[in-house]
Design a protein around this motif. Structure first.
Motif, mmCIF file in Angstrom:
data_model
loop_
_atom_site.group_PDB
_atom_site.id
_atom_site.type_symbol
_atom_site.label_atom_id
_atom_site.label_comp_id
_atom_site.label_asym_id
_atom_site.label_seq_id
_atom_site.Cartn_x
_atom_site.Cartn_y
_atom_site.Cartn_z
ATOM 1 N N THR A 1 0.802 -1.231 0.000
ATOM 2 C CA THR A 1 0.000 0.000 0.000
ATOM 3 C C THR A 1 0.827 1.269 0.000
ATOM 4 O O THR A 1 0.332 2.329 -0.374
ATOM 5 C CB THR A 1 -0.878 0.065 1.269
ATOM 6 O OG1 THR A 1 -0.027 0.122 2.415
ATOM 7 C CG2 THR A 1 -1.801 -1.150 1.371
ATOM 8 N N GLY A 2 2.078 1.177 0.454
ATOM 9 C CA GLY A 2 2.900 2.381 0.548
ATOM 10 C C GLY A 2 2.370 3.386 1.562
ATOM 11 O O GLY A 2 2.645 4.580 1.467
ATOM 12 N N ILE A 3 1.621 2.925 2.549
ATOM 13 C CA ILE A 3 1.046 3.853 3.543
ATOM 14 C C ILE A 3 2.127 4.604 4.316
ATOM 15 O O ILE A 3 1.950 5.755 4.699
ATOM 16 C CB ILE A 3 0.065 3.113 4.481
ATOM 17 C CG1 ILE A 3 -0.581 4.118 5.446
ATOM 18 C CG2 ILE A 3 0.713 1.952 5.224
ATOM 19 C CD1 ILE A 3 -1.786 3.607 6.169
ATOM 20 N N VAL A 4 3.234 3.922 4.568
ATOM 21 C CA VAL A 4 4.430 4.605 5.082
ATOM 22 C C VAL A 4 5.605 4.136 4.230
ATOM 23 O O VAL A 4 5.499 3.139 3.514
ATOM 24 C CB VAL A 4 4.717 4.283 6.581
ATOM 25 C CG1 VAL A 4 3.610 4.829 7.466
ATOM 26 C CG2 VAL A 4 4.908 2.792 6.808
ATOM 27 N N THR A 5 6.726 4.854 4.298
ATOM 28 C CA THR A 5 7.884 4.440 3.512
ATOM 29 C C THR A 5 8.581 3.266 4.209
ATOM 30 O O THR A 5 8.575 3.185 5.448
ATOM 31 C CB THR A 5 8.896 5.589 3.353
ATOM 32 O OG1 THR A 5 9.302 6.002 4.661
ATOM 33 C CG2 THR A 5 8.282 6.771 2.611
ATOM 34 N N PRO A 6 9.182 2.375 3.437
ATOM 35 C CA PRO A 6 9.891 1.238 4.042
ATOM 36 C C PRO A 6 10.984 1.680 5.014
ATOM 37 O O PRO A 6 11.159 1.072 6.073
ATOM 38 C CB PRO A 6 10.494 0.506 2.841
ATOM 39 C CG PRO A 6 9.632 0.896 1.687
ATOM 40 C CD PRO A 6 9.163 2.287 1.972
ATOM 41 N N ASP A 7 11.675 2.774 4.685
ATOM 42 C CA ASP A 7 12.745 3.247 5.567
ATOM 43 C C ASP A 7 12.193 3.666 6.930
ATOM 44 O O ASP A 7 12.780 3.379 7.971
ATOM 45 C CB ASP A 7 13.470 4.444 4.929
ATOM 46 C CG ASP A 7 14.398 3.988 3.814
ATOM 47 O OD1 ASP A 7 14.607 2.760 3.689
ATOM 48 O OD2 ASP A 7 14.892 4.857 3.064
ATOM 49 N N SER A 8 11.055 4.362 6.894
ATOM 50 C CA SER A 8 10.458 4.810 8.151
ATOM 51 C C SER A 8 9.992 3.625 8.979
ATOM 52 O O SER A 8 10.074 3.644 10.214
ATOM 53 C CB SER A 8 9.281 5.749 7.885
ATOM 54 O OG SER A 8 9.755 6.969 7.367
ATOM 55 N N LEU A 9 9.507 2.593 8.309
ATOM 56 C CA LEU A 9 9.068 1.407 9.036
ATOM 57 C C LEU A 9 10.243 0.791 9.800
ATOM 58 O O LEU A 9 10.141 0.441 10.972
ATOM 59 C CB LEU A 9 8.446 0.376 8.082
ATOM 60 C CG LEU A 9 7.860 -0.849 8.780
ATOM 61 C CD1 LEU A 9 6.600 -0.479 9.559
ATOM 62 C CD2 LEU A 9 7.541 -1.964 7.787
ATOM 63 N N LYS A 10 11.382 0.706 9.115
ATOM 64 C CA LYS A 10 12.567 0.125 9.759
ATOM 65 C C LYS A 10 13.062 1.006 10.911
ATOM 66 O O LYS A 10 13.431 0.511 11.972
ATOM 67 C CB LYS A 10 13.690 -0.068 8.731
ATOM 68 C CG LYS A 10 13.432 -1.248 7.811
ATOM 69 C CD LYS A 10 14.687 -1.623 7.045
ATOM 70 C CE LYS A 10 14.581 -3.048 6.526
ATOM 71 N NZ LYS A 10 15.747 -3.439 5.723
ATOM 72 N N LEU A 11 13.022 2.314 10.673
ATOM 73 C CA LEU A 11 13.461 3.253 11.704
ATOM 74 C C LEU A 11 12.520 3.201 12.922
ATOM 75 O O LEU A 11 12.959 3.294 14.076
ATOM 76 C CB LEU A 11 13.510 4.671 11.111
ATOM 77 C CG LEU A 11 14.270 5.727 11.899
ATOM 78 C CD1 LEU A 11 15.672 5.284 12.241
ATOM 79 C CD2 LEU A 11 14.321 7.041 11.095
#
Lengths: 385, 181, 253, 74
Positions: B140-150
């Motif tokens: 969905t791209g609701i949040v960016t993958p980088d932000s999810l990891k952070l």
């Protein structure tokens, strides 16, 4: 002494915090260094978070044997110079009531966080409610005044906790952060600023700690261990704390001052917020806490539909924002009070306005949805042209 | 833009934690996020839901009214909330093993073998929530993958962090496969 | 030299409100003599008391910081003050109803914490201030305003209670044993950790007039006959000890 | 050679006439006045100071902190 700016303990920036955690952060920022508490859902996270934060700032934490002990320990610590806090919910608040009266009588600054849940009794421990609105004001015996603030967001519980400490110190009175599970367990963005404005106690050595010549004034508060030989008592006392339980004038003067120092300064304490009131709306919603967010959401939808709806949000509950409520209601045809109880604040508003006020109560342990308010107002608009 | 996400299952599956991580990722993207949860008094086993609202600006009402995205990790939770999804564009992600979709619900369903992979790769069903969440983010791209990891970094520590970081990669991979269908 | 103690008093509030012959006044003197002999500075001390006759010993009489609180809660108030300001020497002085009945929970938890407080329990075996009702410390058979036919409930052994809960200095003396009592108060004050001193103090007004005939002095004599030292008690059988009160130091760790 | 004798001072304003001091003294040093005070009891007086050993039991046992025993030079 007085207000001054200090550097906060928490590094400035954006945080994603739970309401309970933000409350603890606000406390630490305001200079709280003593916490006594007892576990209770949904307020325990305040205690758990402050324990972690106290490690960085030499705070003193004690988990007491019950809520009675918690508030007692807070009062002892407050007179030893601490800015103390506890957090609790309805059942714990009920246990604290006697010593809340003691704190009011002895003019002891305290901050009590009440993360309200659905009562009465054990009720629904994990569910929101606003059933303690009158208890915080009237729960202890005798005549006294307290201050109660009602945050609607995580940012606001942070800011209001700081304000609660400042008001407690400024007025030497128990101050409630009267929140609810909806805000306490909500996680949201919180902006922490570098500088925090705090109020520091005026110790004024040698001055009477329980009297001031200023009408409705607040006396200075000395501290245990400073050689002041303080006499602190919950019995009727004279300016220096000597018991005068048989002197009617002393009791009258003391109780009048305890009440007057808050009532006469209501304008300094009361804080409200309004939306869409400029054009004199037909329907005035008066709301507070998490419910005010549903009310704002509803007001926006109804405005889009062409209905003249406005919102008055009570950020202070006690002292009650009497003047603002009366002024805001003047031009409105109807006043509607949505709240998570059976009409506690509605009744308070009805007392002020010389007309019927419509209660929109909800006590099912859920936060109120905007749709409930929207449908209610639509229906009234149809049936009452 | 405002997106409403409901994550549901039973206590102990990390439903609340998944919501916290998603919301945190939202604010790391510079958005406004509100996360709440609802559960019984028992710490484990009862019905549990977590809600996340992510928006470009302040959120008036912080709870989910109708979900844009439903993430279901148990059959009872799916049954309870599958009708409370925006009909036009709502999507449902569910644990492939634990939830059988209702054929009468005319919404896009994304089955993700989260628990199965968690057991298979990590021998730990506790990271299934992260696998599923990462798949949702990937699709969905609701949040960016980088932000999810952070957000994981900021929420977890120690051994939990390492396992969950790997679980995110597994979830992203699953997401890319799901997307192709 | 009583006059020598006047510097520790707010002499303007004297005479005391205690009834003629009340043991609490003897205890008041014993506490001040103990402090005087130790050379403590009262400016560094805090006295916390609850509600009841015993609670009036420090407040308003002592020229020091005093905190006169709600019924049953002095130990909890003291806990907060001590934890926040450990430099304060914090002493709780209150009655048996206050400390051991309504406030019993705080007492056992203070003992469990072994917090550095000295708790002096003025035990007169009755609710004196409210009119002589039965207490958790009233001996079996005694008549009170709520047990006109004699008390049928067993009294608490407060020293055993505090010992079991973890108190690290525990003693019991009667006010007629005034010299050992002063020594014990000194040991309690000097002790680091929770010290508990139970002081048997006759109430001639409420207890005496219902249960013993005669003067305050005769009540003291009766109390003296009822007390046996710990050492002597060790040589006595349980039947012999049935109506005796054992005094002395029980825990000195 | 200097010798010490006891001196007993009774703070009549604080005394409530409980008689503990009179009874506890093994030498009968203290006694009662013949008149009655405005508080309704016979005030305590020092009767036989010459018999006082200075044991201070009366002082220690006085519930009203009303007795001061001092040794003074003869």
């Amino acid at each position: 002494m007085g207000y001054r700016k200090i550097r906060g303990v928490t590094p400035p920036g954006q945080y994603f915090l739970q309401g309970d955690e933000a409350c603890a952060e606000g406390a630490v920022a305001a200079g709280c260094r003593f916490f006594a508490g007892y576990p209770i859902t949904p307020a325990s996270e305040v205690m758990e978070h402050i324990v972690r934060r106290f490690k960085d700032c030499d705070g003193v934490f004690v988990q007491m044997e019950d809520e009675i002990g918690s508030i007692a320990a807070m009062i002892g610590a407050s007179w030893a110079g601490a800015k103390p806090m506890t957090s609790t919910s309805g059942p714990g608040l009920s246990l604290m009531m006697e010593n809340i009266g003691y704190a009011a009588m002895t003019e002891t600054p305290l901050v009590i966080v009440d993360i309200q849940r659905a009562g009465p009794s054990t009720g629904q421990a994990t569910r929101p409610g606003s059933g303690d609105m009158l208890q915080v004001k009237y729960g202890s015996h005798g005549d006294y005044e307290i201050i109660a603030l009602s945050p609607w967001s995580v940012q606001e519980i942070y800011d209001m906790t700081i304000r609660a400490f400042n008001l407690a110190e400024r007025f030497r009175v128990p101050v409630f952060v009267l929140s609810d599970e909806g805000v306490g367990h909500l996680r949201e963005n919180v902006t922490v600023e570098q500088e925090v404005t705090v109020f520091e106690r005026d110790k004024a050595p040698g001055q009477p700690p329980f009297h001031t010549d200023e009408p409705g004034g607040v006396p200075p508060m000395p501290c245990f261990g400073d050689g002041e030989k303080l006499l602190v008592t919950g019995s009727t006392h004279d300016p220096f704390g000597y018991r005068k339980t048989q002197v009617s004038e002393v009791h009258e003067r003391l109780v009048s001052r305890l009440v007057g120092k808050i009532r006469n300064r209501a304008d300094e304490i009361v804080d409200t917020d309004s939306y869409f009131l400029d054009d004199g709306p037909d329907v005035l919603l008066v709301a507070y806490g998490i419910t005010a967010r549903a009310a704002l959401s509803a007001a926006k939808v109804l405005r889009d539909e062409g209905q003249k709806v406005g919102l008055l949000r009570l950020r202070t509950i006690w002292p009650f924002p009497e003047r603002v409520v009366v002024e805001s209601a003047q031009k409105c045809k109807e006043v509607v009070v949505p709240e998570l109880n059976q009409g506690q604040i509605c009744r308070e508003i009805e007392r002020l306005l010389d007309r019927d006020v419509i209660s929109l109560p909800q006590t099912n342990g859920e936060t109120m949805k905007p749709t409930k308010i929207i449908e209610f107002v639509r229906e009234r608009a149809v049936t009452q042209p | 833009m405002i997106k409403q996400v409901r994550i549901c299952g039973f206590g102990g599956q990390g439903i609340v934690l998944a919501g916290v991580i998603l919301g945190h990722a939202g604010i790391l993207d510079g958005k406004y996020a509100a996360q709440s949860s609802s559960y019984g008094a028992e710490a484990r086993g009862s019905a549990c839901k977590s809600e996340v609202v992510i928006s470009d600006g302040w959120i008036d009402y912080p709870h989910v009214l109708k979900a844009d995205i439903l993430i279901a990790m148990s059959q009872p939770a799916y049954n309870k909330y599958c009708c409370d999804v925006v009909p036009e564009h709502g999507v449902i992600f569910h644990d492939e093993e634990l939830v059988t979709p209702n054929p009468q619900i005319a919404l896009s369903h994304f089955p993700v073998p989260a628990t199965q992979r968690a057991l298979q790769i990590f021998d730990n069903r506790l990271v299934a929530n992260t696998v599923l969440l990462a798949a949702v983010v990937s699709v969905t791209g609701i949040v960016t993958p980088d932000s999810l990891k952070l957000a994981l970094d900021k929420t977890l520590d120690g051994r939990h962090l390492e396992a969950n970081k790997k679980a995110v990669d597994v979830g992203f991979q699953l997401g890319s496969i799901v997307k192709k269908h | 030299m009583s006059k020598h103690l006047y510097k520790y008093l707010r002499t303007e509030v004297f005479p005391t409100p205690f009834c003629s012959g009340c043991g609490h006044g003897i205890l008041m003197g014993a506490i001040l003599r103990a402090i005087d002999e130790l050379g403590y500075d009262m400016d560094g001390m805090l006295f916390v008391s609850g509600i009841g006759c015993g609670a009036w010993i420090p407040s308003p009489h002592f020229a020091a910081d005093t905190l006169h609180v709600t019924h049953g809660r002095p130990v909890a108030f003291a806990t907060g003050a001590k934890l926040f300001k450990p430099s304060l020497k914090v002493v709780v002085i209150s009655g048996d109803g206050d400390i051991a009945s309504i406030g019993g929970n705080h007492l056992i938890h203070a003992a469990r914490r072994d917090i550095d407080l000295t708790i002096i329990c003025a035990n007169n075996g009755i609710y004196g201030m409210t009119g002589g009702q039965v207490a958790a410390s009233t001996p079996l058979g005694m008549r009170t305003s709520t047990t006109p036919d004699g008390n049928r409930e067993r009294p608490f052994d407060l020293c055993k209670l505090v010992e079991a809960a973890g108190g690290t200095y525990v003693s019991r003396y009667s006010v007629h044993q005034v010299k050992p009592l002063i020594r014990s108060i000194q040991r309690g004050l000097e002790h680091t950790g929770l010290s508990f001193i139970e002081v048997l103090s006759p109430c001639p007004t409420q207890f005496g007039r219902r249960n013993v005939s005669g003067t305050a002095f005769e009540m003291l004599q009766t109390l003296k006959e009822d007390c046996v030292s710990r050492q002597k008690a060790e040589t006595m059988g349980s039947e012999e000890l049935k109506y005796k009160i054992v005094t002395g130091e029980f825990v000195t760790s | 050679m200097r010798s010490l004798v006891a001196h007993i001072e009774i703070n009549q304003a604080w005394c409530k006439g409980c008689q503990i001091c009179v009874e506890i003294c093994s030498r009968g040093v203290l006694g009662y006045a013949t008149d009655v005070s405005d508080k309704g009891f016979r005030p305590i007086i020092v009767e036989k100071i010459e018999d006082c050993t200075g044991c201070i039991m009366c002082e220690l046992m006085c519930p009203d902190l009303a007795i001061t025993v001092e040794k003074v030079e003869k």
